[in-house]
Design a protein around this motif. Structure first.
Motif, PDB file in Angstrom:
ATOM      1  N   ALA B 199      -4.434 -42.563 -38.106  1.00  0.00           N
ATOM      2  CA  ALA B 199      -4.118 -43.844 -38.753  1.00  0.00           C
ATOM      3  C   ALA B 199      -3.262 -44.703 -37.827  1.00  0.00           C
ATOM      4  CB  ALA B 199      -3.401 -43.587 -40.072  1.00  0.00           C
ATOM      5  N   LYS B 202      -5.372 -46.148 -35.053  1.00  0.00           N
ATOM      6  CA  LYS B 202      -6.206 -47.240 -35.553  1.00  0.00           C
ATOM      7  C   LYS B 202      -5.389 -48.519 -35.654  1.00  0.00           C
ATOM      8  CE  LYS B 202     -10.060 -46.012 -38.469  1.00  0.00           C
ATOM      9  NZ  LYS B 202     -10.336 -45.420 -39.791  1.00  0.00           N
ATOM     10  N   ASN B 203      -4.189 -48.400 -36.249  1.00  0.00           N
ATOM     11  CA  ASN B 203      -3.329 -49.568 -36.398  1.00  0.00           C
ATOM     12  C   ASN B 203      -2.950 -50.146 -35.044  1.00  0.00           C
ATOM     13  OD1 ASN B 203      -3.364 -49.496 -39.137  1.00  0.00           O
ATOM     14  ND2 ASN B 203      -1.468 -48.302 -39.318  1.00  0.00           N
TER      15      ASN B 203
END
Lengths: 195, 225
Positions: B199, B202-203
């Motif tokens: 995550a 991705k950010n």
């Protein structure tokens, strides 16, 4: 309890029923304060000191204060208060009279109040019905077992830090897996039975 | 308090800030009582009950407890509720009492409860504190059940006591031994960290892409001029 009984019980408490690897008492400091063997030894010393004294004091509180008045159900409340006060007292005493010992293990003392090993040992003493000498020896031996485990583990951990591990395993997961491998080694003692 | 803030508190306690899997608190009961799913549920709910009660009482008393002795006061309150819960379990769920053993009185020294008292209940009104206790308690229960499911299926071949693989399955007993507790928790925390890393990546990638796009847009703007 006879001398042989006490000796066998102590041996069992150190290796066979190790507080960390068979009972899981005191896992928080075991995983938290085991980065360097030096600090681990300081923590182990502090726990040994407090656990030996608290085993004696909680035994006295239970059999001289709670039991005569039929208040056995209050033992959890009474023990945690006694332990908290005792730790505070030991800290003040050491700072004033034994500065050398205080500088070695002083910073670990406040952490010990919420260490389940200390309360756990006090409750095991009552549950197993040990007499006074037995309780003190059990508390001391269990703490030696704790110290042994945390010092060995700190030695292992200082090696892990240099290893190239997958990113997800770095830090806490690898620590836990190393503890699991050490627990397997200690499981080898589980067949030892004296009775 | 709006519905949205309550929902956020629940998500925080169970997923984003799970006391066991993310904050890594309360390791002793987590490792010791996850040999079977029923034990894990019992331990989780007992701790949840104590957590809600202690959070409510500490929140009510937050203006009367002097700052210097707050930790001692919290411990007395928590140990009172733990004793009550212990007596209730002994009276109504004697089998559970036998299998959890000393870990019921040891809820007193569970760091999650003291941490929530110190970090949340001593600073917030009653209702949010009660919800915080419930959500953190459910997060604890969820983590315990997750670990216990893995350990019970692999180590005993059962789930909640029901046999899953038939007579001929020989379970990997190591998973219900202490070593298995450390290993299982290690792998589960690694999985959680892997998800978190993905995550984060991705950010970061999105932020980097947006930065590049903004830069490009600025460049074309300048060229147009």
């Amino acid at each position: 309890m006879s001398f042989t009984e006490v000796l066998l019980m102590m041996f069992g408490a150190i290796l066979v029923e190790n507080f960390i690897f068979s009972k899981f008492y005191g896992c928080c400091p075991f995983l938290g304060v085991s980065e360097k063997p030096g600090t681990a030894l300081g923590m182990g010393m502090a726990v040994t000191f407090v656990m030996t004294i608290s085993s004696a004091v909680t035994w006295a509180v239970y059999y001289l204060l709670l039991k005569p008045f039929g208040l056995e159900y209050l033992k959890t409340v009474a023990f945690i208060l006694v332990i908290a006060a005792l730790v505070q007292f030991i800290e003040m005493f050491l700072r004033k009279f034994v500065p050398a010992l205080y500088s070695a293990m002083g910073i670990f003392l406040p952490l010990i109040t919420t260490n389940c090993a200390v309360l756990g040992a006090a409750l095991v003493n009552i549950q197993n019905g040990y007499d006074f000498i037995g309780s003190v020896c059990y508390g001391f031996a269990a703490a030696i077992g704790f110290t042994l485990a945390i010092v060995i583990f700190a030695g292992l951990r200082s090696r892990i830090d240099y290893d190239a591990a997958p990113r997800a395993f770095r830090g806490f997961p690898l620590t836990l897996i190393a503890a699991g491998l050490l627990a397997m080694a200690f499981a080898g003692f589980s067949g030892v039975n004296f009775s | 308090m709006t519905f949205k803030s309550i929902a956020k508190q629940f998500k925080d306690g169970i997923i984003d800030n799970n006391p066991v899997l993310i904050q890594l608190l309360g390791m002793c009961p987590t490792l010791a009582t996850t040999t079977s799913v029923s034990n894990a549920i019992g331990m989780g709910l007992a701790a949840t009950a104590v957590l809600i009660c202690s959070n409510v009482l500490i929140s009510l008393l937050r203006k009367f407890i002097p700052k210097q002795v707050r930790i001692a006061a919290f411990i007395v309150i928590i140990s009172g509720f733990v004793t009550a819960v212990e007596l209730l379990i002994k009276a109504f769920f004697f089998e559970l009492y036998g299998s959890l053993g000393l870990f019921i009185p040891l809820i007193v020294v569970n760091c999650i409860i003291l941490a929530r008292a110190e970090a949340f209940a001593s600073k917030n009104p009653v209702l949010p504190s009660a919800i915080d206790g419930l959500s953190m308690g459910l997060g604890f229960t969820f983590a315990l059940v997750l670990i216990a499911t893995v350990r019970e299926i692999l180590g005993n071949g059962t789930f909640l006591g029901f046999s899953l693989f038939g007579e001929n399955y020989s379970p990997a007993i190591i998973f219900i031994l202490p070593a298995g507790a450390f290993l299982t928790l290690g792998f589960i925390v690694a999985a959680v960290q892997a998800l978190k890393n993905r995550a984060d990546d991705k950010n970061n990638a999105r932020a980097a892409a947006e930065e590049i796009l903004a830069h490009e847009a600025e460049k074309t703007k300048e060229q147009d001029k």
